[in-house]
Design an enzyme around this catalytic site. Structure first.
Site, mmCIF file in Angstrom:
data_model
loop_
_atom_site.group_PDB
_atom_site.id
_atom_site.type_symbol
_atom_site.label_atom_id
_atom_site.label_comp_id
_atom_site.label_asym_id
_atom_site.label_seq_id
_atom_site.Cartn_x
_atom_site.Cartn_y
_atom_site.Cartn_z
ATOM 1 N N LEU A 56 35.815 35.501 35.345
ATOM 2 C CA LEU A 56 36.070 36.083 36.468
ATOM 3 C C LEU A 56 35.800 37.103 36.704
ATOM 4 C CD1 LEU A 56 39.915 34.945 35.104
ATOM 5 C CD2 LEU A 56 38.962 34.235 36.622
ATOM 6 N N ARG A 110 33.912 35.318 47.726
ATOM 7 C CA ARG A 110 33.351 33.946 48.588
ATOM 8 C C ARG A 110 35.295 33.342 48.387
ATOM 9 N NH1 ARG A 110 30.090 33.487 43.350
ATOM 10 N NH2 ARG A 110 27.434 34.211 44.459
ATOM 11 N N ASN A 112 16.464 39.233 35.723
ATOM 12 C CA ASN A 112 17.085 38.574 36.198
ATOM 13 C C ASN A 112 16.663 39.299 37.602
ATOM 14 O OD1 ASN A 112 19.724 37.929 37.863
ATOM 15 N ND2 ASN A 112 21.353 38.486 36.550
ATOM 16 N N GLU A 120 25.730 37.297 28.364
ATOM 17 C CA GLU A 120 24.939 36.729 28.819
ATOM 18 C C GLU A 120 23.469 36.676 28.673
ATOM 19 O OE1 GLU A 120 26.847 36.809 33.207
ATOM 20 O OE2 GLU A 120 26.115 34.750 33.155
ATOM 21 N N HIS A 155 27.198 30.060 36.221
ATOM 22 C CA HIS A 155 27.388 31.185 34.670
ATOM 23 C C HIS A 155 27.639 30.154 33.097
ATOM 24 C CE1 HIS A 155 30.330 32.788 37.929
ATOM 25 N NE2 HIS A 155 29.432 33.950 38.199
ATOM 26 N N ARG A 196 16.843 34.599 33.847
ATOM 27 C CA ARG A 196 17.570 33.643 34.458
ATOM 28 C C ARG A 196 17.102 33.334 35.568
ATOM 29 N NH1 ARG A 196 22.839 35.602 38.549
ATOM 30 N NH2 ARG A 196 23.825 33.888 37.906
HETATM 31 P P1 ADP Z 1 29.943 40.040 38.153
HETATM 32 O O1 ADP Z 1 30.580 39.171 38.877
HETATM 33 O O2 ADP Z 1 28.895 40.493 39.332
HETATM 34 O O3 ADP Z 1 28.935 40.426 36.629
HETATM 35 P P2 ADP Z 1 31.891 41.633 36.808
HETATM 36 O O4 ADP Z 1 32.417 40.500 35.818
HETATM 37 O O5 ADP Z 1 31.906 43.311 36.611
HETATM 38 O O6 ADP Z 1 31.117 41.019 37.879
HETATM 39 O O7 ADP Z 1 33.018 42.376 36.968
HETATM 40 C C1 ADP Z 1 33.753 42.638 38.725
HETATM 41 C C2 ADP Z 1 35.345 42.708 38.491
HETATM 42 O O8 ADP Z 1 35.771 43.088 37.657
HETATM 43 C C3 ADP Z 1 35.803 43.538 40.332
HETATM 44 O O9 ADP Z 1 36.506 43.001 41.136
HETATM 45 C C4 ADP Z 1 36.275 44.793 39.123
HETATM 46 O O10 ADP Z 1 37.680 45.197 40.482
HETATM 47 C C5 ADP Z 1 36.927 43.903 37.844
HETATM 48 N N1 ADP Z 1 37.548 44.897 37.274
HETATM 49 C C6 ADP Z 1 36.701 45.766 36.459
HETATM 50 N N2 ADP Z 1 37.590 46.521 35.432
HETATM 51 C C7 ADP Z 1 38.810 45.760 36.082
HETATM 52 C C8 ADP Z 1 39.641 46.713 36.152
HETATM 53 N N3 ADP Z 1 40.222 47.349 34.497
HETATM 54 N N4 ADP Z 1 41.377 45.844 35.704
HETATM 55 C C9 ADP Z 1 40.933 45.192 37.620
HETATM 56 N N5 ADP Z 1 39.823 44.210 37.550
HETATM 57 C C10 ADP Z 1 38.641 45.305 36.807
#
Ligand code: ADP
Length: 398
Positions: A207, A239, A7, A383, A179, A90
């Site tokens: 999310l 964003r 990626n 993914e 996504h 990717r």
């Molecule tokens: P990316 O889109 O970069 O792959 P991720 O899917 O890893 O990102 O998601 C990152 C988000 O998930 C961040 O906002 C992080 O704070 C949130 N996150 C991870 N663990 C928790 C948790 N236990 N409670 C709340 N938010 C979380």
């Protein structure tokens, strides 16, 4: 079959070495700060981890370093790069050209180049990754797996913007969605978890730092929240998501901003970071809210409210719902966001069970009450598996 998954971003490069047949991951890692200085983080076996600062002037040195790390020294997991049978990339923007994954040929690369104006940061990096792999591993097939492909089944009335029609016919201005590998993986898992096998109506909330929602009918995407680019839809880490065009042009006039400066604000300084003024990371903002920071409270409520509005809209688009799915870092881990999104949706047949919602799990789970008409699933996304599996299927059929 061993698939090397790549990626490639503008200054980073994530990789995995996976056997898609048994889903075994041999190594996973990331090269960061390419072109600046260079940091490699390489994880292997049960808990092996190497982190080193090492010069990576371009993506070529980064990929060479990864291949060396996979085959030599402490982090080695294969005897030679000849063990890699295929490479899955990717690829961010496939426009209308690519509705499925495809073997990388000179024509495919040429078509991806034509799509650079739609993804000026991502597509050049993706193409670079493909060309370097062709160069460093000649004879090993490369497959492109597009983020946009899964959304190509949207009907025209869902993907068109109500702008003059020639903006679409001349420039391809429409919704594409992103996504796609995650929306496909999660909706497919959800379909398997449902008793019902026909007319399945599934909503996926992916999310993470970037976030999007999709409506999936019988396994096919019929709508999604991101647009021509990922800046549309939900409020995200940095964003903005949906903002009226009038508000944007007014901000530009008031602040004397150029288009690039405006897009920089909307892509990198808005969302959770912009509202909280604290962080783009939801965990830190939840912590701030707990400590009484009102802007953090506002950011959290806005995030959840935005998701809930899309869920309501997509229940209508699907003529009902069988499963609402949460995935991504926030979707998989934040019981609070899931609770706020689902609160009051009993009328739509969605009743969340607080005990099940609060129980941590690393595998897919159903957090709806037994009496809930529709299911509410938390499904860890994968993914990389979708990329590896598509690559495996395409290469096996060659
Ligand atoms: P990316 O889109 O970069 O792959 P991720 O899917 O890893 O990102 O998601 C990152 C988000 O998930 C961040 O906002 C992080 O704070 C949130 N996150 C991870 N663990 C928790 C948790 N236990 N409670 C709340 N938010 C979380």
């Amino acid at each position: 079959m061993l698939v090397f998954i790549l990626n490639a971003g503008s200054s980073s490069l994530k990789y995995q070495l996976m056997n898609p047949i048994n889903k075994e991951v041999l190594a996973v890692g990331i090269c960061e700060r390419i072109g600046i200085d260079g940091v490699l983080t390489h994880q292997f076996k049960e808990d092996g981890k190497i982190k080193k600062e090492i010069s990576m002037p371009t993506h070529k040195e980064a990929i060479e370093l990864v291949l060396k790390t996979l085959t030599e020294g402490e982090g080695a997991v294969i005897a030679s790069i000849n063990k890699i049978e295929a490479i899955g990339h990717r690829a961010v923007h496939g426009g209308e050209k690519f509705s499925v994954s495809t073997i990388v040929t000179p024509i495919v690369i040429e078509e991806m180049r034509k799509l650079i104006p739609l993804a000026p940061l991502h597509n050049p990096a993706n193409i670079m990754g493909m060309e370097i792999c062709q160069d460093l591993m000649p004879g090993i097939p490369n497959v492109a797996v597009f983020d946009t492909a899964f959304h190509q089944t949207m009907p025209d009335y869902a993907y068109m913007y109500p702008l003059p029609y020639e903006q679409y016919s001349k420039h391809g201005i429409r919704k594409y969605g992103f996504h796609g590998t995650s929306h496909f993986f999660v909706s497919n898992e959800a379909q398997g978890m449902l008793d019902k096998k026909h007319n399945t109506r599934i909503i996926v909330c992916h999310l993470g730092n970037g976030s999007s929602v999709s409506a999936v009918l019988n396994g096919k995407c019929i709508d999604t929240s991101m647009g021509l680019t990922p800046v549309q839809g939900l409020m995200m880490g940095t964003r903005a998501g949906d903002v009226g065009a009038g508000a944007i042009s007014y901000m530009m006039t008031q602040e004397g901003l150029s288009i690039d400066e405006t897009l920089d604000i909307m892509n990198k300084k808005s969302g959770i970071l912009g509202i909280s003024g604290k962080s783009s990371d939801l965990r830190e903002v939840l912590e701030g809210m707990k400590n009484g920071d009102d802007k953090c409270r506002l950011a959290v409520e806005m995030v959840a409210y935005n998701i809930k509005k899309y869920v309501g809209a997509y229940v209508a688009a699907l003529d009902g719902i069988d499963a609402l799915c949460f995935t991504g870092g926030i979707g998989e881990n934040s019981a609070l966001i899931r609770e706020i999104v689902c609160a009051g949706l009993d009328g739509m047949g969605l009743i969340i069970d607080p005990t099940k919602n609060n129980k941590r799990s690393s595998v897919a789970k159903d957090i709806a009450t037994n009496s809930s008409a529709a299911r509410i699933f938390v499904i860890p996304t994968n993914e990389e598996y979708v990329i590896a599996n598509d690559t495996y299927k395409i290469v096996s059929a060659l």
